[in-house]
Scaffold this motif. Structure first.
Motif, PDB file in Angstrom:
ATOM      1  N   LEU A   1      -3.555   4.221   1.351  1.00  0.00           N
ATOM      2  CA  LEU A   1      -4.857   4.286   0.700  1.00  0.00           C
ATOM      3  C   LEU A   1      -5.999   3.981   1.657  1.00  0.00           C
ATOM      4  N   HIS A   2      -5.829   2.992   2.502  1.00  0.00           N
ATOM      5  CA  HIS A   2      -6.960   2.588   3.345  1.00  0.00           C
ATOM      6  C   HIS A   2      -7.381   3.690   4.303  1.00  0.00           C
ATOM      7  N   ARG A   3      -6.466   4.567   4.667  1.00  0.00           N
ATOM      8  CA  ARG A   3      -6.830   5.685   5.540  1.00  0.00           C
ATOM      9  C   ARG A   3      -7.387   6.863   4.743  1.00  0.00           C
ATOM     10  N   LEU A   4      -6.746   7.193   3.634  1.00  0.00           N
ATOM     11  CA  LEU A   4      -7.210   8.330   2.844  1.00  0.00           C
ATOM     12  C   LEU A   4      -8.610   8.078   2.277  1.00  0.00           C
ATOM     13  N   ALA A   5      -8.918   6.808   1.975  1.00  0.00           N
ATOM     14  CA  ALA A   5     -10.217   6.482   1.383  1.00  0.00           C
ATOM     15  C   ALA A   5     -11.299   6.190   2.405  1.00  0.00           C
TER      16      ALA A   5
ATOM     17  N   ALA B   1     -10.991   0.359   3.884  1.00  0.00           N
ATOM     18  CA  ALA B   1     -11.480   1.741   3.843  1.00  0.00           C
ATOM     19  C   ALA B   1     -12.979   1.845   4.057  1.00  0.00           C
ATOM     20  N   VAL B   2     -13.741   0.769   3.804  1.00  0.00           N
ATOM     21  CA  VAL B   2     -15.200   0.850   3.857  1.00  0.00           C
ATOM     22  C   VAL B   2     -15.748  -0.095   4.921  1.00  0.00           C
ATOM     23  N   PRO B   3     -16.904   0.244   5.515  1.00  0.00           N
ATOM     24  CA  PRO B   3     -17.405  -0.556   6.639  1.00  0.00           C
ATOM     25  C   PRO B   3     -18.099  -1.849   6.246  1.00  0.00           C
ATOM     26  N   ASN B   4     -18.561  -1.979   5.004  1.00  0.00           N
ATOM     27  CA  ASN B   4     -19.354  -3.148   4.619  1.00  0.00           C
ATOM     28  C   ASN B   4     -18.566  -4.206   3.866  1.00  0.00           C
ATOM     29  N   ALA B   5     -17.235  -4.081   3.798  1.00  0.00           N
ATOM     30  CA  ALA B   5     -16.420  -5.145   3.218  1.00  0.00           C
ATOM     31  C   ALA B   5     -16.326  -6.301   4.207  1.00  0.00           C
ATOM     32  N   ARG B   6     -16.400  -7.535   3.692  1.00  0.00           N
ATOM     33  CA  ARG B   6     -16.468  -8.696   4.585  1.00  0.00           C
ATOM     34  C   ARG B   6     -15.337  -9.693   4.383  1.00  0.00           C
TER      35      ARG B   6
ATOM     36  N   GLY C   1      -4.691 -15.916   9.238  1.00  0.00           N
ATOM     37  CA  GLY C   1      -5.788 -15.970   8.291  1.00  0.00           C
ATOM     38  C   GLY C   1      -6.482 -14.654   8.018  1.00  0.00           C
ATOM     39  N   ARG C   2      -5.900 -13.557   8.475  1.00  0.00           N
ATOM     40  CA  ARG C   2      -6.471 -12.236   8.217  1.00  0.00           C
ATOM     41  C   ARG C   2      -5.471 -11.389   7.434  1.00  0.00           C
ATOM     42  N   ALA C   3      -5.990 -10.556   6.556  1.00  0.00           N
ATOM     43  CA  ALA C   3      -5.164  -9.664   5.754  1.00  0.00           C
ATOM     44  C   ALA C   3      -5.174  -8.269   6.377  1.00  0.00           C
ATOM     45  N   TYR C   4      -3.999  -7.631   6.363  1.00  0.00           N
ATOM     46  CA  TYR C   4      -3.842  -6.294   6.945  1.00  0.00           C
ATOM     47  C   TYR C   4      -3.323  -5.337   5.876  1.00  0.00           C
ATOM     48  N   PRO C   5      -3.915  -4.149   5.765  1.00  0.00           N
ATOM     49  CA  PRO C   5      -3.421  -3.184   4.776  1.00  0.00           C
ATOM     50  C   PRO C   5      -2.079  -2.600   5.183  1.00  0.00           C
ATOM     51  N   SER C   6      -1.287  -2.227   4.197  1.00  0.00           N
ATOM     52  CA  SER C   6       0.002  -1.602   4.458  1.00  0.00           C
ATOM     53  C   SER C   6      -0.187  -0.200   5.027  1.00  0.00           C
ATOM     54  N   GLU C   7       0.750   0.211   5.869  1.00  0.00           N
ATOM     55  CA  GLU C   7       0.736   1.572   6.399  1.00  0.00           C
ATOM     56  C   GLU C   7       1.636   2.501   5.592  1.00  0.00           C
ATOM     57  N   ALA C   8       2.272   2.001   4.540  1.00  0.00           N
ATOM     58  CA  ALA C   8       3.114   2.844   3.692  1.00  0.00           C
ATOM     59  C   ALA C   8       2.235   3.756   2.848  1.00  0.00           C
ATOM     60  N   PRO C   9       2.682   4.970   2.572  1.00  0.00           N
ATOM     61  CA  PRO C   9       1.897   5.861   1.711  1.00  0.00           C
ATOM     62  C   PRO C   9       1.672   5.247   0.332  1.00  0.00           C
ATOM     63  N   GLY C  10       0.462   5.412  -0.193  1.00  0.00           N
ATOM     64  CA  GLY C  10       0.146   4.889  -1.513  1.00  0.00           C
ATOM     65  C   GLY C  10      -0.773   3.683  -1.453  1.00  0.00           C
ATOM     66  N   LEU C  11      -0.760   2.903  -2.541  1.00  0.00           N
ATOM     67  CA  LEU C  11      -1.624   1.728  -2.636  1.00  0.00           C
ATOM     68  C   LEU C  11      -1.222   0.623  -1.670  1.00  0.00           C
ATOM     69  N   GLY C  12       0.024   0.653  -1.196  1.00  0.00           N
ATOM     70  CA  GLY C  12       0.489  -0.392  -0.301  1.00  0.00           C
ATOM     71  C   GLY C  12       1.146  -1.552  -1.014  1.00  0.00           C
ATOM     72  N   ILE C  13       1.574  -1.342  -2.264  1.00  0.00           N
ATOM     73  CA  ILE C  13       2.223  -2.382  -3.063  1.00  0.00           C
ATOM     74  C   ILE C  13       3.685  -2.010  -3.257  1.00  0.00           C
ATOM     75  N   ALA C  14       4.586  -2.920  -2.884  1.00  0.00           N
ATOM     76  CA  ALA C  14       6.028  -2.677  -2.997  1.00  0.00           C
ATOM     77  C   ALA C  14       6.531  -3.232  -4.325  1.00  0.00           C
ATOM     78  N   TRP C  15       6.548  -2.393  -5.354  1.00  0.00           N
ATOM     79  CA  TRP C  15       6.918  -2.843  -6.696  1.00  0.00           C
ATOM     80  C   TRP C  15       8.406  -3.178  -6.790  1.00  0.00           C
ATOM     81  N   ASP C  16       8.728  -4.230  -7.513  1.00  0.00           N
ATOM     82  CA  ASP C  16      10.106  -4.614  -7.816  1.00  0.00           C
ATOM     83  C   ASP C  16      10.406  -4.117  -9.229  1.00  0.00           C
TER      84      ASP C  16
END
Length: 374
Positions: free
Chosen positions: A122-126, A310-315, A336-351
């Protein structure tokens, strides 16, 4: 290109990891509507939203009776048209929380489907604007906690690499000042302290408190007034140097536009689960960029990390673990930093085993059938 053939829905009710209380309420449970959209090629997109303990069954009824059937036979790639059609068919109940939460579950599923079909996260497509974002924690700043616990949690967050923490306010003014001051003395000047009033104050009290908080160098004063009081927020913003943050209780992009036009806020906390999905979230984020205003979204860190990247003004990303009980892998955090997933989709691994075990009110509708609960 493929048309939507089936929509599944269910809800899980997740207990908060820690007691959560603020100036007006307690977070008693997290009703989490989940929607799966399947297209004619067999591709699947999963979306979700949330409540903080009430309204979940009403959200599910709206999805079942109105929104899910509307999607059948439609082109899944027409996200803007689908969002507009869903908005129109619910126009008698918008702007409002129940409708926005239901729309969010649908829209996030459509975006997940689009990303998976494209093979992109998502972070790349958006947009693909940022590689990572700093975290601040709210989990140790709840209003019921005593001063020593606030200090201990902030120190632990700083040691873990977090760059800030949020403290709930709404106790008597002097108590709030002492509590914030104790944390500031412990963590030093380089660590950000944010405050959140959860819409508890009238304008006069908010102005008085902002004057008292100002000397403590707080990063923002969040939701100082009811969200529909734009005039009050404009008055407050003009009278303090503390940034005023709003957004978690705003359900329309047009409402954000009014805040920005009137200079009634300087931080936008648009929540994908409350604004109606990713489609309007991106509109608000880019609108805020045009006003040179930062986006620091409320809650939903597992999804917001992709959108913020995905956006430049997120802080900032707000650290409140939400989905651990129904996912197989958490959000990636380093120093202390969050990184988006590189997996296709939202990046959430549902159980899905855990989700099925916890499911409430599951159902589906299929092209050519009447659908219903199962």
């Amino acid at each position: 290109m493929a048309r939507i053939e089936r929509v599944d829905w269910l809800m899980v009710d997740l207990a908060p990891k820690v007691p959560r209380s603020d100036a007006i309420q307690s977070f008693v449970s997290q009703e989490t509507p989940i929607v799966r959209i399947i297209d004619s090629d067999g591709a699947v997109g999963t979306g979700y939203s949330y409540t903080i303990g009430t309204g979940g069954p009403s959200v599910m009824a709206l999805i079942e009776r109105t929104l899910a059937p509307l999607l059948l036979g439609r082109e899944a790639e027409d996200l803007e048209a689908l969002w507009r059609d869903v908005l129109f068919v619910t126009h008698a109940t918008t702007v409002g929380a129940i409708t926005a939460i239901a729309m969010a579950a649908i829209d996030t599923a459509l975006w997940d489907l689009r990303c998976r079909r494209a093979g992109l996260p998502l972070h790349r497509l958006a947009g693909g604007a940022q590689a990572s974002l700093p975290l601040y924690t709210t989990e140790g700043g709840w209003l019921h906690l005593e001063q020593a616990a606030l200090v201990d949690d902030a120190l632990a967050a700083r040691a873990a690499g977090f760059a800030g923490a949020k403290i709930k306010v709404g106790r008597p003014l002097r108590q709030d000042v002492v509590r914030i001051g104790a944390v500031r003395a412990a963590v030093g000047d380089a660590f950000e302290i944010f405050t959140d009033a959860n819409q508890a104050f009238h304008v006069d009290e908010a102005i008085r408190r902002a004057r008292a908080y100002q000397e403590l160098d707080i990063g923002w004063l969040e939701e100082p007034l009811p969200a529909d009081d734009i005039d009050g927020h404009a008055r407050l913003a003009a009278m303090t140097t503390i940034p005023v943050a709003v957004g978690e209780s705003i359900y329309s992009p047009a409402h954000f536009r009014e805040y920005l036009q009137r200079r009634a806020c300087s931080v936008v906390q648009v929540d994908v689960g409350r604004i109606g999905g990713i489609t309007p979230w991106l509109k608000v984020a880019h609108m805020a960029e045009c006003f040179n205003v930062a986006v620091c979204p409320h809650f939903l860190m597992e999804l917001h990390i992709a959108l913020c990247a995905a956006v430049p003004n997120a802080r900032w990303i707000e650290y409140i673990p939400q989905l651990d009980a129904i996912t197989t892998q958490g959000m990636r955090i380093e120093a202390g930093r969050a990184y988006p997933s590189e997996a296709p989709g939202l990046g959430i691994a549902w159980d899905w085993a855990a989700i099925d075990r916890l499911a409430i009110g599951a159902g589906q509708v299929t092209l050519g059938s009447s659908g219903g609960k199962r």
